[in-house]
Motif scaffolding. Sequence first.
Motif, mmCIF file in Angstrom:
data_model
loop_
_atom_site.group_PDB
_atom_site.id
_atom_site.type_symbol
_atom_site.label_atom_id
_atom_site.label_comp_id
_atom_site.label_asym_id
_atom_site.label_seq_id
_atom_site.Cartn_x
_atom_site.Cartn_y
_atom_site.Cartn_z
ATOM 1 N N VAL A 196 0.835 -1.201 0.000
ATOM 2 C CA VAL A 196 0.000 0.000 0.000
ATOM 3 C C VAL A 196 0.871 1.254 0.000
ATOM 4 O O VAL A 196 1.790 1.389 0.799
ATOM 5 N N LYS A 197 0.571 2.186 -0.925
ATOM 6 C CA LYS A 197 1.309 3.447 -1.005
ATOM 7 C C LYS A 197 0.322 4.596 -1.197
ATOM 8 O O LYS A 197 -0.615 4.489 -1.975
ATOM 9 N N ARG A 198 0.582 5.680 -0.492
ATOM 10 C CA ARG A 198 -0.252 6.870 -0.658
ATOM 11 C C ARG A 198 0.147 7.619 -1.924
ATOM 12 O O ARG A 198 1.336 7.679 -2.279
ATOM 13 N N VAL A 199 -0.856 8.181 -2.596
ATOM 14 C CA VAL A 199 -0.616 8.950 -3.819
ATOM 15 C C VAL A 199 -0.456 10.418 -3.439
ATOM 16 O O VAL A 199 -1.437 11.149 -3.265
ATOM 17 N N GLY A 200 0.790 10.866 -3.275
ATOM 18 C CA GLY A 200 1.036 12.251 -2.916
ATOM 19 C C GLY A 200 0.593 12.573 -1.497
ATOM 20 O O GLY A 200 0.196 11.706 -0.718
ATOM 21 N N LYS A 201 0.641 13.853 -1.172
ATOM 22 C CA LYS A 201 0.248 14.338 0.161
ATOM 23 C C LYS A 201 -0.659 15.545 -0.034
ATOM 24 O O LYS A 201 -0.240 16.692 0.118
ATOM 25 N N LEU A 202 -1.894 15.300 -0.398
ATOM 26 C CA LEU A 202 -2.851 16.367 -0.635
ATOM 27 C C LEU A 202 -3.655 16.643 0.624
ATOM 28 O O LEU A 202 -3.973 15.726 1.383
ATOM 29 N N ASP A 203 -4.009 17.914 0.843
ATOM 30 C CA ASP A 203 -4.891 18.233 1.952
ATOM 31 C C ASP A 203 -6.342 18.002 1.518
ATOM 32 O O ASP A 203 -6.624 17.756 0.362
ATOM 33 N N GLY A 204 -7.278 18.076 2.449
ATOM 34 C CA GLY A 204 -8.675 17.885 2.085
ATOM 35 C C GLY A 204 -9.013 16.430 1.797
ATOM 36 O O GLY A 204 -8.222 15.523 2.044
ATOM 37 N N SER B 39 -6.445 15.282 -11.932
ATOM 38 C CA SER B 39 -5.680 14.099 -12.321
ATOM 39 C C SER B 39 -4.258 14.241 -11.792
ATOM 40 O O SER B 39 -3.759 15.350 -11.569
ATOM 41 N N THR B 40 -3.603 13.094 -11.595
ATOM 42 C CA THR B 40 -2.260 13.097 -11.028
ATOM 43 C C THR B 40 -1.500 11.840 -11.423
ATOM 44 O O THR B 40 -2.111 10.806 -11.741
ATOM 45 N N ASN B 41 -0.178 11.929 -11.406
ATOM 46 C CA ASN B 41 0.643 10.731 -11.499
ATOM 47 C C ASN B 41 0.502 9.938 -10.198
ATOM 48 O O ASN B 41 0.047 10.453 -9.178
ATOM 49 N N LEU B 42 0.933 8.692 -10.209
ATOM 50 C CA LEU B 42 0.783 7.843 -9.037
ATOM 51 C C LEU B 42 1.641 8.273 -7.860
ATOM 52 O O LEU B 42 1.374 7.868 -6.717
ATOM 53 N N ASP B 43 2.658 9.094 -8.103
ATOM 54 C CA ASP B 43 3.481 9.608 -7.004
ATOM 55 C C ASP B 43 3.028 10.991 -6.548
ATOM 56 O O ASP B 43 3.683 11.626 -5.725
ATOM 57 N N GLY B 44 1.896 11.463 -7.087
ATOM 58 C CA GLY B 44 1.355 12.751 -6.686
ATOM 59 C C GLY B 44 1.869 13.934 -7.478
ATOM 60 O O GLY B 44 1.453 15.076 -7.229
ATOM 61 N N THR B 45 2.766 13.707 -8.434
ATOM 62 C CA THR B 45 3.295 14.802 -9.246
ATOM 63 C C THR B 45 2.370 15.096 -10.422
ATOM 64 O O THR B 45 1.476 14.323 -10.750
ATOM 65 N N GLU B 46 2.619 16.234 -11.058
ATOM 66 C CA GLU B 46 1.854 16.685 -12.223
ATOM 67 C C GLU B 46 0.352 16.685 -11.936
ATOM 68 O O GLU B 46 -0.452 16.136 -12.676
ATOM 69 N N LEU B 47 -0.010 17.357 -10.850
ATOM 70 C CA LEU B 47 -1.412 17.492 -10.471
ATOM 71 C C LEU B 47 -2.085 18.515 -11.387
ATOM 72 O O LEU B 47 -1.602 19.631 -11.539
ATOM 73 N N VAL B 48 -3.210 18.121 -11.989
ATOM 74 C CA VAL B 48 -3.917 18.976 -12.944
ATOM 75 C C VAL B 48 -5.387 19.051 -12.563
ATOM 76 O O VAL B 48 -6.017 18.016 -12.309
ATOM 77 N N ARG B 49 -5.923 20.265 -12.525
ATOM 78 C CA ARG B 49 -7.366 20.416 -12.316
ATOM 79 C C ARG B 49 -8.066 20.363 -13.665
ATOM 80 O O ARG B 49 -7.708 21.096 -14.601
ATOM 81 N N LEU B 50 -9.082 19.507 -13.764
ATOM 82 C CA LEU B 50 -9.770 19.296 -15.037
ATOM 83 C C LEU B 50 -11.072 20.066 -15.141
ATOM 84 O O LEU B 50 -11.591 20.252 -16.238
ATOM 85 N N THR B 51 -11.640 20.474 -14.010
ATOM 86 C CA THR B 51 -12.891 21.225 -14.020
ATOM 87 C C THR B 51 -12.673 22.589 -13.371
ATOM 88 O O THR B 51 -11.830 22.740 -12.499
ATOM 89 N N ASP B 52 -13.457 23.562 -13.806
ATOM 90 C CA ASP B 52 -13.305 24.929 -13.325
ATOM 91 C C ASP B 52 -14.516 25.347 -12.494
ATOM 92 O O ASP B 52 -15.549 24.679 -12.489
ATOM 93 N N GLY B 53 -14.378 26.481 -11.821
ATOM 94 C CA GLY B 53 -15.513 27.105 -11.161
ATOM 95 C C GLY B 53 -15.804 26.549 -9.789
ATOM 96 O O GLY B 53 -15.178 25.607 -9.318
ATOM 97 N N GLY B 54 -16.801 27.150 -9.140
ATOM 98 C CA GLY B 54 -17.137 26.804 -7.773
ATOM 99 C C GLY B 54 -18.273 25.827 -7.623
ATOM 100 O O GLY B 54 -18.692 25.526 -6.503
#
Length: 268
Positions: free
Chosen positions: A184-192, A220-235
């Motif tokens: 088991v490995k965590r994908v990055g260290k994101l808050d929330g 979307s993200t790589n499995l190590d948490g790098t290259e984090l991309v937001r695909l949707t906009d707005g609130g």
Amino acid sequence: MSSSEVRLTADGVLKQDPVFVKADQVLFTVLESAVQTRIMRLRLGEKSATKLHPDATTSEFEATFTADGGTYAFVQSKGNLNLKLVIRDAATGKDAVFDPGGGFAGVRRPSFHPAGDRVCFGIPAATGQEIASVGRDGRDRKTLTAGGINNWPAYSPDGKRIAFCSSRDGTLALFVMGADGTGVKRVGKLDGMQLRPSWSPDGARLCFTWNRGGVYGIYSTNLDGTELVRLTDGGERSDFAAWSPDGESVVFVGERKGRFDLYRVRVL
């Protein structure tokens, strides 16, 4: 709505759990009435969806398919908190069933192994919620995680790994493990809070729902948490992402001005 989002449905009814069956077909769940959910099929490019099981009289949701589409599974509810896993041969209609019984023991969010030999899912346990799997015949139950809340498992395209979400570090976060529950490995260290991962077809990235400050968006993200991309906009809320088989887009449920529809956004 972001200019990059393409709306695929227009009825505004509450929807969940889109999943690609083929490159041009998406199944999803709708709240048909106050007491019944139904699985629908949408052929991309058409304006309206059709019922997968027109004669169903009980709630059905969270469909998952083998890679060849020959077998699929879904959750079926017959009341009294009895949520069972139905595994169906698409050609013959023959079912195998995993029934954990009534009470708070229902199956949720199944995922079919690409080869079709096992189905994994989340299920309540004495220690919280675990991820387990059963064979194609609904037997040979195996526990893959223990401790805390573990849910939304998804087999990788090669069947060797499972992405899932777990509270083991204090909040629901993305993890990847071997298909047997090891490594088991965590994908990055994101808050929330992170929810509902979906694999890219090449198995290199995940898309998922991320609750940041009360706003649910698709990333979307790589499995190590790098290259984090937001695909949707707005609130406004975006949730329940499914990566397309060609890897070029993601379909998701968007809540826009109180209406729920399927949208498609290209992956940059």
